[in-house]
Design an enzyme around this catalytic site. Structure first.
Site, PDB file in Angstrom:
ATOM      1  N   PRO A 150      31.147 -16.080 -50.975  1.00 29.88           N
ATOM      2  CA  PRO A 150      30.492 -16.071 -49.838  1.00 29.88           C
ATOM      3  C   PRO A 150      31.058 -14.777 -48.915  1.00 29.88           C
ATOM      4  O   PRO A 150      30.157 -14.298 -48.106  1.00 29.88           O
ATOM      5  CB  PRO A 150      30.854 -17.274 -49.208  1.00 29.88           C
ATOM      6  CG  PRO A 150      31.364 -18.122 -50.307  1.00 29.88           C
ATOM      7  CD  PRO A 150      31.802 -17.354 -51.115  1.00 29.88           C
ATOM      8  N   TYR A 151      32.195 -14.349 -49.187  1.00 26.60           N
ATOM      9  CA  TYR A 151      32.598 -13.181 -48.537  1.00 26.60           C
ATOM     10  C   TYR A 151      31.915 -12.004 -48.920  1.00 26.60           C
ATOM     11  O   TYR A 151      31.483 -11.325 -47.871  1.00 26.60           O
ATOM     12  CB  TYR A 151      34.118 -12.943 -48.732  1.00 26.60           C
ATOM     13  CG  TYR A 151      34.668 -11.630 -48.466  1.00 26.60           C
ATOM     14  CD1 TYR A 151      34.926 -11.181 -46.926  1.00 26.60           C
ATOM     15  CD2 TYR A 151      34.815 -10.646 -49.414  1.00 26.60           C
ATOM     16  CE1 TYR A 151      35.342 -10.000 -46.789  1.00 26.60           C
ATOM     17  CE2 TYR A 151      35.264  -9.259 -49.073  1.00 26.60           C
ATOM     18  CZ  TYR A 151      35.553  -9.005 -47.883  1.00 26.60           C
ATOM     19  OH  TYR A 151      35.915  -7.697 -47.439  1.00 26.60           O
TER      20      TYR A 151
END
Length: 316
Positions: A150-151
């Protein structure tokens, strides 16, 4: 360049960049919200390293407070390093915080710069995480973006927002994709800091995965130089890889580190976390050609300097 805004100025790279700018005679406005993603005391030490320089004005607040008129007054260059970093913590409910700090805050900054009569040059810090696990030969900027965390997704979206403003308005924004930056003041959650700390304490060195994963490591002073060069030479919408002197396997890095400490570490292998890239390998030819970027600090020397800094902190 006479006056710069540095967001995330108390962070790892941001504090080094701020010091470099001040040494170069630039007036610096620094903003840092002291996110608690790691020990705030480390960020306070970084800020203390900058010191009470007469050309440095510090604002302890989040970008979301949007004091743009104050922060951007007279600024001709913006270095945007403020972000919520870290692959492993970006899953679950925390993703909303990553969206807030990595995407929404960046869009606010772009709007504020666009509203200026003469928009400043903007250099935005991105990440090699946008590529995910890399295949084949060296990875250049045209390689597919396939983030595996997700980062990494938020960093890709941040880049896309910047490209939209560059294309629609000609906003002078460029992006730098860092390949695992290390050196003095490295975040305590990052691998090199953690490995050195564990070795110095005599604790087992925890390795996620089998240690065969490879990385392209970038010394912090080289990352800072890339920022300066991008501000001088980049065109709106350009993206550059910022890497180090070579790709190397993690176990080989540990061999260098243990040699510096003159010990044999006790290695503890644990299951690799979700979202961790198995290989990063930067093709920096574009940055070399367009910016004149050339990494100056080999890995062995950079690790030695990081160890000196960590020992000094331990004594302090």
């Amino acid at each position: 360049m006479t006056k710069a805004l540095v967001t995330g100025c108390a962070g790892f790279i941001g504090s080094h960049l701020t010091q470099r700018l001040l040494r170069d005679g630039v007036t610096v406005v620094g903003v840092d919200g002291f996110l608690d993603n790691y020990d705030v005391a480390a960020k306070l030490r970084n800020l203390a390293e900058i010191g009470n320089h007469p050309a440095f004005t510090f604002h302890s607040t989040m970008l979301q407070s949007q004091r743009w008129k104050e922060w951007l007054d007279g600024v001709d260059t913006v270095y945007h390093l403020a972000a919520l970093p870290g692959v492993r913590n970006s899953w679950g409910k925390a993703f909303a915080d990553y969206v807030n700090h990595n995407i929404l805050a960046t869009q606010m900054l772009l709007e504020a710069c666009l509203a200026r009569q003469k928009p400043p040059v903007i250099v935005v810090s991105s990440s090699s995480s946008v590529y995910g696990t890399m295949q084949g030969t060296l990875t250049d900027e045209s390689s597919p973006l396939r983030p595996v965390s997700p980062y990494g997704v938020t960093k890709e979206a941040m880049e896309q927002i910047c490209l939209v403003y560059a294309k629609a308005y000609g906003l002078p924004v460029t992006m730098l994709r860092y390949f695992t930056v290390y050196g003095p003041r490295q975040r305590p959650d990052m691998a090199f800091h953690r490995f050195f700390r564990q070795m110095m304490k005599g604790d087992p060195v925890v390795i996620y995965g089998d240690g065969q994963q490879s990385r392209d490591f970038t010394y912090v002073a080289d990352a800072v130089e890339a920022n300066i060069l991008a501000a001088r030479h980049a065109s709106p919408g350009e993206i550059f890889n910022v890497g180090g002197d070579r790709e190397i396997k993690l176990l080989d890095v540990l061999s260098i580190m243990s040699g510096l400490l003159n010990l044999t570490p006790n290695l503890s292998f644990q299951l690799g976390p979700a979202g961790d890239s198995l290989r990063t390998c930067a093709d920096i030819q574009l940055a070399q050609t367009r910016l004149g970027y050339r990494p100056q600090v080999p890995l062995e020397e950079g690790l030695r300097l990081q160890l000196i800094d960590m020992r000094a902190q331990a004594k302090g």
